[in-house]
Write a protein that holds these residues in place. Structure first.
Motif, PDB file in Angstrom:
ATOM      1  N   UNK A 405       0.840  -1.201   0.000  1.00  0.00           N
ATOM      2  CA  UNK A 405       0.000   0.000   0.000  1.00  0.00           C
ATOM      3  C   UNK A 405       0.876   1.253   0.000  1.00  0.00           C
ATOM      4  N   UNK A 406       0.319   2.334  -0.570  1.00  0.00           N
ATOM      5  CA  UNK A 406       1.034   3.600  -0.559  1.00  0.00           C
ATOM      6  C   UNK A 406       0.036   4.758  -0.623  1.00  0.00           C
ATOM      7  N   UNK A 407       0.573   5.979  -0.399  1.00  0.00           N
ATOM      8  CA  UNK A 407      -0.283   7.159  -0.488  1.00  0.00           C
ATOM      9  C   UNK A 407      -1.433   7.127   0.495  1.00  0.00           C
ATOM     10  N   UNK A 408      -2.569   7.627   0.046  1.00  0.00           N
ATOM     11  CA  UNK A 408      -3.731   7.763   0.920  1.00  0.00           C
ATOM     12  C   UNK A 408      -4.207   6.415   1.454  1.00  0.00           C
ATOM     13  N   UNK A 409      -4.142   5.392   0.643  1.00  0.00           N
ATOM     14  CA  UNK A 409      -4.617   4.069   1.083  1.00  0.00           C
ATOM     15  C   UNK A 409      -3.727   3.478   2.166  1.00  0.00           C
ATOM     16  N   UNK A 410      -2.519   4.024   2.300  1.00  0.00           N
ATOM     17  CA  UNK A 410      -1.614   3.596   3.368  1.00  0.00           C
ATOM     18  C   UNK A 410      -1.828   4.441   4.622  1.00  0.00           C
ATOM     19  N   UNK A 411      -1.775   5.755   4.461  1.00  0.00           N
ATOM     20  CA  UNK A 411      -1.758   6.640   5.617  1.00  0.00           C
ATOM     21  C   UNK A 411      -3.129   6.847   6.267  1.00  0.00           C
ATOM     22  N   UNK A 412      -4.184   6.946   5.445  1.00  0.00           N
ATOM     23  CA  UNK A 412      -5.490   7.265   5.999  1.00  0.00           C
ATOM     24  C   UNK A 412      -6.021   6.175   6.934  1.00  0.00           C
ATOM     25  N   UNK A 413      -5.970   4.894   6.553  1.00  0.00           N
ATOM     26  CA  UNK A 413      -6.464   3.870   7.481  1.00  0.00           C
ATOM     27  C   UNK A 413      -5.685   3.847   8.797  1.00  0.00           C
ATOM     28  N   UNK A 414      -4.384   4.120   8.734  1.00  0.00           N
ATOM     29  CA  UNK A 414      -3.582   4.126   9.961  1.00  0.00           C
ATOM     30  C   UNK A 414      -3.988   5.307  10.853  1.00  0.00           C
TER      31      UNK A 414
END
Length: 441
Positions: A405-414
């Motif tokens: 995962x990268x970008x928004x799909x990485x950071x937003x869920x975290x």
């Protein structure tokens, strides 16, 4: 020497409309290196309350509008009595006995005849015997100042050249039947004897200023420079008069508005200069020019104060907000990193408590069904504490390599899993606080 004054009546809490007058007079005095007088207009014994005198002082001190001296009109009644006697001796002061109903009927009759609704001076024709009879029947009359029916002219600091025909104005009542001295004469006597050189007040006082100019001249005084600022309206141009009670300075303070935000807005609102947040009073003083204000009604929206408050708070070091941070419950050893995290994410200092509760207690995770396995894998990769400013970057890099995962799909869920929110502080600054606090538990 330049001398100005702010003369509030202690009959209620001062509001943004009063502040506009106070601030303009204060800035004029300070820019000229002059004197600023706080003058309490407490000649009305029924409505004036000591609690409001104290409140006025507290509000002024909160804003940093420090006066050079304070005067109370209730201490100067003998001075007003002497001025009244002088006007009587000059034939410029006369007693009138009409009831409010009689005056109203006279006004309606004049309007029906197409004439200006001004007092007809009928009292001047009363004989001594008629006056005695009226006193016996109605009690003491009011005392009116006899205007010279000529044009009254002055150059106004905001409105420009003003010319008013005194014949279109009623002879003003200066002393009521019960003996109460009214502001019109008290202000004249005070301004003259205190050496007031500049008077800024609302445009609703223009006619009052015209009559006061004649009173000043009759008493042998020197007229100050007058400037009449526009009146405030609501954001849609609606009258603010009925809402001013809800815009008391102490209410704005309770809502978390910062003094410099309020002063920065009021020092420019209605002028040709843009509203800009100033860092201190010296900047406000330096940039003020009463001649740059206009005559048009000025729209005021209380919501404009909150972005300015937020911007002001962002500029402050911890030392300036240490008490508020402590009151929010933040331990002293965490105050510095907590403020570094929170300062960019609050509108008022009242918001600190919520951020501390998040740091202390955590938040209910927001995890979408499709992200559950991802979050579980990410948590397993979380480094051992203690966390620092590098932990977030190290962790997300590891999660990216493991999950793709990268970008928004990485950071937003975290972010949502850790904070329960979709937006907020930089996670690099927030994560160490979360970890340290959990470790302390």
């Amino acid at each position: 020497m330049t001398t100005t004054r702010f003369a509030p009546s202690p009959t209620g809490y001062i509001h943004v409309g009063n502040l506009r007058t106070a601030l303009m007079n204060y800035l004029i005095a300070r820019k000229a290196g002059g004197t600023f007088i706080l003058r309490i207009d407490d000649t009305d014994p029924e409505r004036s309350k000591e609690e409001y005198v104290d409140a006025i002082k507290q509000d002024m001190e909160w804003l940093g509008l420090h006066w050079d001296r304070i005067e109370r009109q209730s201490d100067r009644l003998d001075r007003y009595a002497e001025a009244a006697d002088k006007l009587r001796e000059m034939g410029r002061f006369y007693e009138a006995f009409e009831t409010p109903t009689e005056l109203d009927l006279k006004r309606k009759k004049q309007l029906n005849m197409g004439k200006p609704p001004v007092y007809d001076r009928a009292a001047l024709n009363l004989s001594d015997a008629e006056k005695e009879a009226l006193r016996a029947e109605r009690g003491n009359g009011v005392w009116r100042f006899k205007l010279d029916h000529e044009r009254i002219e002055w150059n106004d600091g905001i409105l420009g050249d003003i010319s008013i025909d005194a014949a279109s104005v009623s002879d003003p009542v200066l002393i009521r039947g019960d003996g109460q001295v009214l502001y019109t004469i008290a202000s004249v006597v005070d301004d003259t004897e205190m050496g007031v050189t500049d008077v800024v007040r609302g445009s609703d006082h223009v006619t009052n200023t015209a009559t006061q100019i004649q009173i000043i001249e009759a008493l042998g005084g020197t007229c100050p420079r007058f400037a009449h600022h526009s009146l405030l309206t609501g954001p849609q141009g609606e009258a603010l008069s009925k809402r001013l009670g809800t815009l008391a300075l102490r209410d704005l303070r309770e809502q978390g508005v910062q003094p410099m935000a309020l002063l920065s807005l009021m020092a420019r609102l209605g002028s040709s200069d843009p509203v800009e947040l100033r860092s201190d009073m010296a900047e406000l003083i330096e940039g003020f020019d009463v001649n740059r204000f206009g005559a048009a009604p000025t729209k005021f929206d209380v919501q404009d104060l909150f972005p300015l408050t937020a911007k002001h708070l962002q500029s402050l070091p911890l030392a300036d907000v240490a008490d508020a941070v402590a009151e929010a419950g933040v331990p002293a050893e965490l105050a510095e990193p907590f403020w570094a995290m929170a300062r960019e994410n609050i509108t008022t200092l009242g918001d600190l408590k919520g951020w501390w509760e998040l740091c202390r207690d955590g938040a209910e995770p927001l995890i979408a069904d499709e992200d559950r396995d991802f979050i579980a894998e990410a948590v397993a990769l979380l480094p051992e504490g203690p966390f620092d400013g590098e932990t977030w970057g190290t962790w997300t890099k590891a999660v990216k390599e493991a999950t793709g995962r990268k970008g928004k799909s990485l950071f937003m869920p975290l972010r949502k899993a850790l904070t329960g929110m979709e937006r907020g502080p930089e996670m690099a600054t927030l994560l160490p606080l979360l970890q340290v606090i959990r470790a302390r538990g």
